[in-house]
Structure formats: structure tokens, C-alpha cells
Scaffold this active site. Structure first.
Site, PDB file in Angstrom:
ATOM      1  N   HIS A 127      50.119  22.245 -13.590  1.00 64.43           N
ATOM      2  CA  HIS A 127      51.026  23.370 -13.815  1.00 64.43           C
ATOM      3  C   HIS A 127      51.246  23.645 -15.299  1.00 64.43           C
ATOM      4  O   HIS A 127      52.230  24.269 -15.675  1.00 64.43           O
ATOM      5  CB  HIS A 127      52.362  23.128 -13.094  1.00 64.43           C
ATOM      6  CG  HIS A 127      52.242  23.241 -11.607  1.00 64.43           C
ATOM      7  ND1 HIS A 127      53.215  22.819 -10.729  1.00 64.43           N
ATOM      8  CD2 HIS A 127      51.251  23.746 -10.828  1.00 64.43           C
ATOM      9  CE1 HIS A 127      52.822  23.044  -9.477  1.00 64.43           C
ATOM     10  NE2 HIS A 127      51.633  23.601  -9.514  1.00 64.43           N
ATOM     11  N   CYS A 160      50.046  40.396 -31.881  1.00 68.75           N
ATOM     12  CA  CYS A 160      49.891  41.671 -31.150  1.00 68.75           C
ATOM     13  C   CYS A 160      51.201  42.211 -30.605  1.00 68.75           C
ATOM     14  O   CYS A 160      51.213  43.285 -29.994  1.00 68.75           O
ATOM     15  CB  CYS A 160      48.863  41.507 -30.030  1.00 68.75           C
ATOM     16  SG  CYS A 160      49.501  40.651 -28.566  1.00 68.75           S
ATOM     17  N   SER A 199      57.850  16.763  -3.804  1.00 66.32           N
ATOM     18  CA  SER A 199      58.275  17.172  -2.461  1.00 66.32           C
ATOM     19  C   SER A 199      57.098  17.758  -1.681  1.00 66.32           C
ATOM     20  O   SER A 199      57.243  18.064  -0.504  1.00 66.32           O
ATOM     21  CB  SER A 199      59.422  18.182  -2.552  1.00 66.32           C
ATOM     22  OG  SER A 199      59.003  19.340  -3.247  1.00 66.32           O
TER      23      SER A 199
HETATM   24  P1  NAD Z   1      60.461  18.726  -6.544  1.00 72.99           P
HETATM   25  O1  NAD Z   1      61.664  18.971  -7.381  1.00 72.99           O
HETATM   26  O2  NAD Z   1      60.118  19.736  -5.513  1.00 72.99           O
HETATM   27  O3  NAD Z   1      60.603  17.321  -5.777  1.00 72.99           O
HETATM   28  C1  NAD Z   1      60.887  16.129  -6.468  1.00 72.99           C
HETATM   29  C2  NAD Z   1      61.032  15.006  -5.440  1.00 72.99           C
HETATM   30  O4  NAD Z   1      61.209  13.794  -6.146  1.00 72.99           O
HETATM   31  C3  NAD Z   1      62.228  15.193  -4.522  1.00 72.99           C
HETATM   32  O5  NAD Z   1      61.801  15.096  -3.167  1.00 72.99           O
HETATM   33  C4  NAD Z   1      63.171  14.032  -4.913  1.00 72.99           C
HETATM   34  O6  NAD Z   1      63.855  13.496  -3.808  1.00 72.99           O
HETATM   35  C5  NAD Z   1      62.219  13.019  -5.498  1.00 72.99           C
HETATM   36  N1  NAD Z   1      62.815  12.174  -6.548  1.00 72.99           N
HETATM   37  C6  NAD Z   1      63.505  12.577  -7.636  1.00 72.99           C
HETATM   38  N2  NAD Z   1      63.819  11.524  -8.426  1.00 72.99           N
HETATM   39  C7  NAD Z   1      63.339  10.410  -7.786  1.00 72.99           C
HETATM   40  C8  NAD Z   1      63.330   9.023  -8.096  1.00 72.99           C
HETATM   41  N3  NAD Z   1      63.875   8.556  -9.235  1.00 72.99           N
HETATM   42  N4  NAD Z   1      62.747   8.159  -7.206  1.00 72.99           N
HETATM   43  C9  NAD Z   1      62.182   8.631  -6.051  1.00 72.99           C
HETATM   44  N5  NAD Z   1      62.131   9.952  -5.727  1.00 72.99           N
HETATM   45  C10 NAD Z   1      62.703  10.829  -6.587  1.00 72.99           C
HETATM   46  O7  NAD Z   1      59.253  18.442  -7.549  1.00 72.99           O
HETATM   47  P2  NAD Z   1      57.712  18.858  -7.446  1.00 72.99           P
HETATM   48  O8  NAD Z   1      57.190  18.597  -6.087  1.00 72.99           O
HETATM   49  O9  NAD Z   1      57.071  18.248  -8.640  1.00 72.99           O
HETATM   50  O10 NAD Z   1      57.723  20.425  -7.636  1.00 72.99           O
HETATM   51  C11 NAD Z   1      58.481  21.003  -8.651  1.00 72.99           C
HETATM   52  C12 NAD Z   1      57.720  21.849  -9.641  1.00 72.99           C
HETATM   53  O11 NAD Z   1      58.590  21.975 -10.735  1.00 72.99           O
HETATM   54  C13 NAD Z   1      56.480  21.240 -10.190  1.00 72.99           C
HETATM   55  O12 NAD Z   1      55.516  22.228 -10.175  1.00 72.99           O
HETATM   56  C14 NAD Z   1      56.767  20.918 -11.641  1.00 72.99           C
HETATM   57  O13 NAD Z   1      55.851  21.598 -12.486  1.00 72.99           O
HETATM   58  C15 NAD Z   1      58.051  21.583 -11.953  1.00 72.99           C
HETATM   59  N6  NAD Z   1      59.025  20.715 -12.638  1.00 72.99           N
HETATM   60  C16 NAD Z   1      58.600  19.860 -13.595  1.00 72.99           C
HETATM   61  C17 NAD Z   1      59.503  19.044 -14.240  1.00 72.99           C
HETATM   62  C18 NAD Z   1      58.990  18.109 -15.312  1.00 72.99           C
HETATM   63  O14 NAD Z   1      57.969  18.409 -15.946  1.00 72.99           O
HETATM   64  N7  NAD Z   1      59.647  16.968 -15.521  1.00 72.99           N
HETATM   65  C19 NAD Z   1      60.862  19.092 -13.922  1.00 72.99           C
HETATM   66  C20 NAD Z   1      61.282  19.998 -12.936  1.00 72.99           C
HETATM   67  C21 NAD Z   1      60.340  20.802 -12.301  1.00 72.99           C
END
Ligand code: NAD
Length: 249
Positions: A127, A160, A199
Site C-alpha cells: 500500500h 507543475c 483484519s
Molecule cells: P486493520 O486496522 O483492518 O486490522 C488490524 C487488526 O490488527 C485488527 O483486527 C486488530 O484486532 C489487530 N491488532 C491490532 N493490534 C494488535 C496487537 N497488538 N496484537 C494482535 N492483534 C492486533 O488493518 P489492516 O488489515 O492492515 O488494514 C488497514 C489498512 O490501513 C492497511 O492497508 C494499512 O495500509 C493501513 N494502515 C496502516 C497503518 C500503519 O502503517 N501502521 C496504520 C493504520 C492503517
């Protein structure tokens, strides 16, 4: 979340599968960076769980037509904890596992650069990255800190005049085809895919889980692929990956 004893049993089971696999691919999501102080989107404290309206800001057509949304997006970028965040035990464990040749392909949906800061190499950033800004008109790129240093609320392209955006993939934007193809190849080549802190709700990346020969999911909450996984570890990513790295050396 499981009790610590059960969690460590599951981590040991994961280490066993990992040790037996001839090649391993890892796909990470926002959940691996929550212990570094960066909120995820859909977890219990996620940005979109707390404020569902914030999702509109991640739609490319809204971003391109609405200057107010861009100003808010730039304010959010400025305040992003990723600029000062440090890799946590989860990132460091994966870097160590890659270093000892236990990870053949490392793919992430994250845009924060923390895998690289932990020492991982050849990270497939599905991403994109917030560390670069791209002009939506002419394609010129800059390091994001340089653009933030201009202190403009909706900085235009200096070449641009086009609209600038971080080099991340918003809803409605295509993924980099070469990066996606490398991820598909890496997943198919691997005997085991371990998904960590995602997720698994957004395609095409979530679909990688469906391509895996054998699948393990490490995530605090349910995912749509849990039924296909050989093992689901429902607990702290930092604790689980650190335990796996300890066992595998
Ligand atoms: P999501 O937010 O949809 O899901 C994250 C999952 O991680 C959740 O199900 C949650 O329960 C679990 N989780 C969170 N902390 C945890 C921990 N310490 N231990 C165990 N489980 C834990 O994330 P996704 O599927 O990556 O999709 C979100 C999109 O948002 C991605 O495309 C990403 O690019 C972007 N995003 C990136 C960042 C980053 O770069 N750090 C932050 C937020 C969103």
C-alpha cells in the site's frame, strides 16, 4: 485474548510449523504497529472504529476534488505518530527471522516504514509509503519531510502545480502491479503464509491468504480467513513473534 500460558503454547505451535516449513512468507498489517503507538483502522481502538467518517478521507476521488479534505489529510499527516515511532518487538522479531533465513518474503500493508527501520530488507510495501510524496499530475516525488517543512496546508507540486499526496494507496487507486505480482509469487512459492495484525478485509491483499498452501493467522480479532487457517493465534503480536524468534534463534 488467550491467557498467557495458552498464548505461549500457540506461539510454540507456530514456531514448530515455521521450523518445518521450507519457505515462509509473512504478510503484516496495521496491528503489528499498534505497540509502536500507531493506531490501526479496524481494531477496538482503530481510527475508523472511533470515527467511521474518517474513512472518506482515504477515497481518492474525494481527495482529488475536495480541497478541505486535502487540508485535513495534510494536518493528519503532520500529526502522524509514524515520524517518531520506533519499531517494536514484533518488527524486530521478523527482522531477526529474516536475517536467519526463516522469512523468504516479507509483505506489508503498512505505510509507516517500521519494518525497514527494524532492519528488514526487500519489504514489499503493498500500500505504498508515507515517507514519499507524489504529484498526482506529473508523477514527481519528494521525501515527505521536505514537503511538510514547506508548512503549507495543501502544498502544490513545485514543478507543475498539481495536487500532491503521500505515495500510499487510497480506495479507488490501483496497487503497484509489480509489487502485487511479487507478493503473489512470494505467497505461492512459500509453503507457509503467516498473516500478522491484519483484519484481511480489503482485496486484493486479503486474497493472498486464499493463495497460501498452508496458512497461520496471528491477530487479536477474527478474520474472514480463520476457517482456512491451520492455526489461529489470538493474542499480542509482539509477545507471539518474540517467542517464535526466541525458539527459532
Ligand atoms: P486493520 O486496522 O483492518 O486490522 C488490524 C487488526 O490488527 C485488527 O483486527 C486488530 O484486532 C489487530 N491488532 C491490532 N493490534 C494488535 C496487537 N497488538 N496484537 C494482535 N492483534 C492486533 O488493518 P489492516 O488489515 O492492515 O488494514 C488497514 C489498512 O490501513 C492497511 O492497508 C494499512 O495500509 C493501513 N494502515 C496502516 C497503518 C500503519 O502503517 N501502521 C496504520 C493504520 C492503517
Amino acid at each position: 485474548m488467550r491467557s498467557r500460558g495458552v498464548l505461549m503454547d500457540e506461539a510454540a505451535a507456530l514456531a514448530g510449523l515455521w521450523a518445518q516449513a521450507t519457505s515462509v512468507a509473512v504478510l503484516t498489517g496495521a496491528g503489528i504497529s499498534t505497540d509502536s503507538g500507531i493506531s490501526d483502522f479496524r481494531g477496538p481502538n482503530g481510527l475508523w472504529t472511533r470515527n467511521p467518517g474518517a474513512q472518506a478521507m482515504f477515497d481518492i476521488s474525494v481527495y482529488m476534488r475536495d480541497a478541505e479534505v486535502r487540508r485535513q489529510a495534510w494536518a493528519n499527516r503532520r500529526a502522524n505518530p509514524a515520524w517518531t515511532a520506533q519499531p517494536n518487538r514484533g518488527h524486530l522479531a521478523l527482522a531477526a527471522l529474516q536475517q536467519s533465513d526463516r522469512v523468504q518474503t516479507l509483505m506489508t500493508q503498512n505505510i509507516d516504514g517500521l519494518h525497514q527501520r527494524a532492519g528488514s530488507r526487500d519489504v514489499l510495501e503493498l500500500h505504498g509509503t508515507i515517507w514519499e510524496v507524489v504529484c498526482m499530475a506529473c508523477g514527481l516525488r519528494w521525501p515527505t519531510p521536505e514537503v511538510l517543512a514547506r508548512e503549507e496546508d495543501d502544498p502544490p507540486c513545485t514543478a507543475c502545480g498539481g495536487i500532491l499526496k503521500t505515495a500510499t494507496v487510497s480506495f479507488g487507486q490501483a496497487l503497484d502491479q509489480a509489487v502485487l505480482e511479487a507478493a503473489v509469487r512470494g505467497t505461492k512459492r512459500a509453503e507457509l503464509l503467516v498473516t500478522v495484525g491484519t483484519s484481511l478485509q480489503v482485496n486484493p491483499v486479503a486474497g493472498l491468504a486464499g493463495l497460501a498452501d498452508r496458512l497461520v493467522i496471528v491477530n487479536a480479532e477474527e478474520t474472514p480467513y480463520d476457517a482456512e487457517a491451520e492455526l489461529v493465534v489470538r493474542g499480542s503480536i509482539s509477545d507471539v513473534l518474540a517467542a517464535v524468534a526466541d525458539v527459532l534463534g
